[in-house]
Design a protein around this motif. Structure first.
Motif, PDB file in Angstrom:
ATOM      1  N   GLU A  87       1.033  12.872  13.182  1.00 30.86           N
ATOM      2  CA  GLU A  87      -0.163  13.544  12.681  1.00 30.86           C
ATOM      3  C   GLU A  87       0.200  14.906  12.095  1.00 30.86           C
ATOM      4  O   GLU A  87      -0.284  15.293  11.019  1.00 30.86           O
ATOM      5  CB  GLU A  87      -1.170  13.714  13.816  1.00 30.86           C
ATOM      6  CG  GLU A  87      -2.482  14.362  13.414  1.00 30.86           C
ATOM      7  CD  GLU A  87      -3.462  14.400  14.572  1.00 30.86           C
ATOM      8  OE1 GLU A  87      -4.501  13.720  14.479  1.00 30.86           O
ATOM      9  OE2 GLU A  87      -3.190  15.110  15.566  1.00 30.86           O
ATOM     10  N   ALA A  90       2.495  14.553   8.863  1.00 31.66           N
ATOM     11  CA  ALA A  90       1.711  14.114   7.710  1.00 31.66           C
ATOM     12  C   ALA A  90       1.055  15.314   7.031  1.00 31.66           C
ATOM     13  O   ALA A  90       1.039  15.421   5.800  1.00 31.66           O
ATOM     14  CB  ALA A  90       0.657  13.100   8.140  1.00 31.66           C
ATOM     15  N   GLU A 207       1.143   8.214   7.430  1.00 27.23           N
ATOM     16  CA  GLU A 207       0.256   7.449   8.308  1.00 27.23           C
ATOM     17  C   GLU A 207       0.700   5.998   8.384  1.00 27.23           C
ATOM     18  O   GLU A 207       0.636   5.372   9.447  1.00 27.23           O
ATOM     19  CB  GLU A 207      -1.189   7.564   7.825  1.00 27.23           C
ATOM     20  CG  GLU A 207      -1.790   8.939   8.082  1.00 27.23           C
ATOM     21  CD  GLU A 207      -3.182   9.101   7.496  1.00 27.23           C
ATOM     22  OE1 GLU A 207      -3.584   8.246   6.684  1.00 27.23           O
ATOM     23  OE2 GLU A 207      -3.872  10.080   7.866  1.00 27.23           O
ATOM     24  N   ARG A 210       3.624   5.955  10.684  1.00 23.49           N
ATOM     25  CA  ARG A 210       3.148   6.073  12.069  1.00 23.49           C
ATOM     26  C   ARG A 210       2.653   4.727  12.588  1.00 23.49           C
ATOM     27  O   ARG A 210       2.997   4.301  13.691  1.00 23.49           O
ATOM     28  CB  ARG A 210       2.007   7.093  12.129  1.00 23.49           C
ATOM     29  CG  ARG A 210       1.323   7.218  13.494  1.00 23.49           C
ATOM     30  CD  ARG A 210      -0.082   7.774  13.330  1.00 23.49           C
ATOM     31  NE  ARG A 210      -0.912   6.884  12.525  1.00 23.49           N
ATOM     32  CZ  ARG A 210      -2.044   7.281  11.922  1.00 23.49           C
ATOM     33  NH1 ARG A 210      -2.442   8.545  12.013  1.00 23.49           N
ATOM     34  NH2 ARG A 210      -2.756   6.409  11.226  1.00 23.49           N
TER      35      ARG A 210
END
Length: 230
Positions: A87, A90, A207, A210
């Motif tokens: 998070e 990013a 993302e 991830r």
């Protein structure tokens, strides 16, 4: 006893750190595994003094943990650690992309374009090690083109924790192909100086990384011995 390689003394521990970092990133040293100084000293063909200095360097980067009574172990992140760190990275990469699109010069753009084509060649060969090295250089290059030293330092600190996971996020062929397509789009947006577009794409790119990593961790498929699928 392994023969010790002669290197210039000031650069020895940096060289050892590069080689040790590669082993950790590529999963040759498993997350949570103890770094056995005797075995590493012999396999890397160096004495323990520069090895210990290299381990300290990697600990500062977040790739190694120094634990009381256990010594050094390869860092192992929990699912929540991974989600939280992705998070943050990013956001940092998105900011880097937005600023880079505004500030990059032609020589930097040409260098990123050259790295991109080398990366595509590595992808065609399914040479994951070379692909990842070039891929990482592109991300670092975009960050450097943002021309913000504070952002660059923050990026280095956070990204170091994720290097091994970013490398292994390409184990799935379909998702690896998607990452390559996103890199094609990044270069296009950077060339067109589309700052909002590049920010959005980089956030999306991280993302996706991830999601791949969390999926692999939850399924138990993310293991050090796995190779990229051809």
């Amino acid at each position: 006893m392994a023969e010790v390689i002669a290197m210039s003394r000031p650069a020895l521990h940096q060289e050892v750190a590069v080689r040790l970092r590669q082993r950790i990133v590529e999963g040759k040293i498993a997350p949570g595994a103890k770094l056995n100084e005797r075995e590493l000293s012999e396999s890397l063909q160096v004495s323990r003094t520069p090895l210990r200095e290299a381990i300290k360097m990697l600990a500062a980067e977040g790739l190694v943990e120094l634990l009381p009574n256990r010594g050094a172990v390869a860092a192992q992140l929990s699912l929540q650690d991974v989600a939280d760190t992705f998070e943050l990275i990013a956001g940092l990469e998105g900011q880097s992309g937005e600023l880079a699109a505004q500030r990059i010069d032609e020589s930097q753009l040409a260098e990123l374009r050259a790295l991109h084509y080398e990366m595509l060649a590595a992808y065609t060969r399914r040479d994951l090690s070379t692909y990842y090295r070039l891929n990482a250089q592109i991300h670092v290059g975009i960050n450097a083109a943002a021309r913000n030293p504070v952002l660059a330092q923050a990026y280095r600190n956070v990204n170091a924790r994720l290097q091994a996971l970013r490398f292994r996020s390409n184990f799935d062929e379909r998702k690896w192909r998607l990452a390559v397509q996103e890199h094609e789009a990044m270069l296009d947006l950077l060339t067109r100086r589309d700052a909002p577009g590049l920010r959005a794409l980089l956030v999306q790119h991280l993302e996706h990384k991830r999601d791949v990593v969390l999926e692999l961790m939850q399924s138990g498929e993310l293991s050090p011995a796995r190779k990229a699928k051809a």
